[in-house]
Scaffold this motif. Structure first.
Motif, mmCIF file in Angstrom:
data_model
loop_
_atom_site.group_PDB
_atom_site.id
_atom_site.type_symbol
_atom_site.label_atom_id
_atom_site.label_comp_id
_atom_site.label_asym_id
_atom_site.label_seq_id
_atom_site.Cartn_x
_atom_site.Cartn_y
_atom_site.Cartn_z
ATOM 1 N N VAL A 57 -1.308 13.063 -3.165
ATOM 2 C CA VAL A 57 -1.268 11.731 -3.747
ATOM 3 C C VAL A 57 -2.424 11.612 -4.729
ATOM 4 O O VAL A 57 -3.496 12.193 -4.525
ATOM 5 N N ARG A 58 -2.174 10.898 -5.802
ATOM 6 C CA ARG A 58 -3.156 10.669 -6.857
ATOM 7 C C ARG A 58 -3.222 9.174 -7.126
ATOM 8 O O ARG A 58 -2.312 8.446 -6.757
ATOM 9 N N PRO A 59 -4.264 8.733 -7.764
ATOM 10 C CA PRO A 59 -4.290 7.323 -8.161
ATOM 11 C C PRO A 59 -3.055 6.993 -8.998
ATOM 12 O O PRO A 59 -2.665 7.758 -9.876
ATOM 13 N N GLY A 60 -2.408 5.902 -8.655
ATOM 14 C CA GLY A 60 -1.178 5.495 -9.328
ATOM 15 C C GLY A 60 0.069 5.781 -8.517
ATOM 16 O O GLY A 60 1.143 5.268 -8.828
ATOM 17 N N THR A 61 -0.040 6.591 -7.471
ATOM 18 C CA THR A 61 1.095 6.910 -6.608
ATOM 19 C C THR A 61 1.466 5.681 -5.789
ATOM 20 O O THR A 61 0.606 4.986 -5.267
ATOM 21 N N ARG A 62 2.778 5.404 -5.667
ATOM 22 C CA ARG A 62 3.250 4.257 -4.897
ATOM 23 C C ARG A 62 3.708 4.730 -3.524
ATOM 24 O O ARG A 62 4.465 5.688 -3.420
ATOM 25 N N LEU A 63 3.257 4.034 -2.477
ATOM 26 C CA LEU A 63 3.598 4.384 -1.104
ATOM 27 C C LEU A 63 4.255 3.206 -0.413
ATOM 28 O O LEU A 63 3.922 2.050 -0.677
ATOM 29 N N SER A 64 5.178 3.527 0.485
ATOM 30 C CA SER A 64 5.791 2.544 1.370
ATOM 31 C C SER A 64 5.509 3.013 2.786
ATOM 32 O O SER A 64 5.898 4.118 3.170
ATOM 33 N N ILE A 65 4.817 2.177 3.576
ATOM 34 C CA ILE A 65 4.393 2.559 4.919
ATOM 35 C C ILE A 65 4.962 1.567 5.919
ATOM 36 O O ILE A 65 4.805 0.360 5.768
ATOM 37 N N HIS A 66 5.645 2.088 6.958
ATOM 38 C CA HIS A 66 6.210 1.263 8.032
ATOM 39 C C HIS A 66 5.480 1.597 9.330
ATOM 40 O O HIS A 66 5.397 2.758 9.712
ATOM 41 N N LYS A 67 4.962 0.562 9.986
ATOM 42 C CA LYS A 67 4.338 0.720 11.307
ATOM 43 C C LYS A 67 4.883 -0.398 12.174
ATOM 44 O O LYS A 67 4.510 -1.554 12.004
ATOM 45 N N GLY A 68 5.764 -0.039 13.103
ATOM 46 C CA GLY A 68 6.386 -1.069 13.943
ATOM 47 C C GLY A 68 7.226 -1.986 13.077
ATOM 48 O O GLY A 68 8.079 -1.542 12.311
ATOM 49 N N GLN A 69 6.963 -3.280 13.162
ATOM 50 C CA GLN A 69 7.689 -4.249 12.345
ATOM 51 C C GLN A 69 7.004 -4.494 11.004
ATOM 52 O O GLN A 69 7.566 -5.144 10.134
ATOM 53 N N LEU A 70 5.800 -3.997 10.829
ATOM 54 C CA LEU A 70 5.030 -4.247 9.617
ATOM 55 C C LEU A 70 5.356 -3.214 8.544
ATOM 56 O O LEU A 70 5.660 -2.061 8.839
ATOM 57 N N GLU A 71 5.272 -3.655 7.292
ATOM 58 C CA GLU A 71 5.549 -2.775 6.160
ATOM 59 C C GLU A 71 4.557 -3.069 5.047
ATOM 60 O O GLU A 71 4.256 -4.227 4.760
ATOM 61 N N TRP A 72 4.039 -2.011 4.436
ATOM 62 C CA TRP A 72 3.133 -2.134 3.304
ATOM 63 C C TRP A 72 3.763 -1.463 2.101
ATOM 64 O O TRP A 72 4.286 -0.357 2.201
ATOM 65 N N GLN A 73 3.700 -2.095 0.945
ATOM 66 C CA GLN A 73 4.064 -1.502 -0.346
ATOM 67 C C GLN A 73 2.759 -1.443 -1.122
ATOM 68 O O GLN A 73 2.226 -2.474 -1.525
ATOM 69 N N ILE A 74 2.230 -0.242 -1.315
ATOM 70 C CA ILE A 74 0.903 -0.119 -1.917
ATOM 71 C C ILE A 74 0.905 0.872 -3.069
ATOM 72 O O ILE A 74 1.822 1.673 -3.233
ATOM 73 N N GLU A 75 -0.166 0.794 -3.842
ATOM 74 C CA GLU A 75 -0.412 1.760 -4.909
ATOM 75 C C GLU A 75 -1.780 2.376 -4.642
ATOM 76 O O GLU A 75 -2.752 1.658 -4.377
ATOM 77 N N VAL A 76 -1.854 3.696 -4.699
ATOM 78 C CA VAL A 76 -3.112 4.405 -4.477
ATOM 79 C C VAL A 76 -4.024 4.137 -5.663
ATOM 80 O O VAL A 76 -3.633 4.314 -6.816
ATOM 81 N N ARG A 77 -5.244 3.693 -5.389
ATOM 82 C CA ARG A 77 -6.235 3.434 -6.444
ATOM 83 C C ARG A 77 -7.270 4.550 -6.538
ATOM 84 O O ARG A 77 -7.784 4.826 -7.614
ATOM 85 N N ALA A 78 -7.615 5.143 -5.387
ATOM 86 C CA ALA A 78 -8.636 6.183 -5.362
ATOM 87 C C ALA A 78 -8.410 7.067 -4.147
ATOM 88 O O ALA A 78 -7.619 6.723 -3.263
#
Length: 138
Positions: A57-78
């Motif tokens: 992963v590099r800065p600018g990479t988009r990730l979707s993370i699921h943990k249980g019922q929670l979900e994160w849509q993030i972009e790697v900054r560093a």
């Protein structure tokens, strides 16, 4: 930002990192084996596709993370080669506003909902045990 975390604009040989190490350093998972298990289980997507733990992963990479019922849509900054305090780990990514609002609403709903502990009454009474015996035929 610490000396080990690089801003997105800096270019260098160490501007990429393994996905499992990054998830651990960004404090999404407590251990690297838990991060690997989530990645292999399809709970983490990189740029909309399933990934392997060794994917970089590099800065600018988009990730979707699921943990249980929670979900994160993030972009790697560093990237950070070490696991740092949570206050510094937050600087490694930027979460989408819609994702943050949805996750916060889910957490609030869970807190406001009835507690499972309040619904439990403890051990069955003698009357309850008799009724259970009648139902099961024992």
């Amino acid at each position: 930002m610490s000396a080990n975390a690089q801003p997105a604009g800096e270019a260098g040989a160490s501007d990429s990192q393994r996905l499992d190490k990054w998830l651990w350093a960004a404090r999404f998972f407590k251990t690297r084996p838990l991060a690997v298990e989530a990645i292999n289980g399809g709970k983490v997507h990189v740029d909309g596709q399933r990934a392997k733990p060794g994917r970089t992963v590099r800065p600018g990479t988009r990730l979707s993370i699921h943990k249980g019922q929670l979900e994160w849509q993030i972009e790697v900054r560093a990237v950070s080669k070490q696991r740092r305090p949570a206050s510094e780990a937050v600087l490694l990514f930027a979460e989408d506003e819609a994702s943050r609002l949805k996750r916060q609403a889910l957490v609030q709903e869970r807190r406001a909902g009835p507690s499972l502990r309040s619904e439990q009454r403890g051990r069955p009474t003698k009357r309850d045990r008799r009724r259970l015996s009648e139902l099961t035929g024992k």
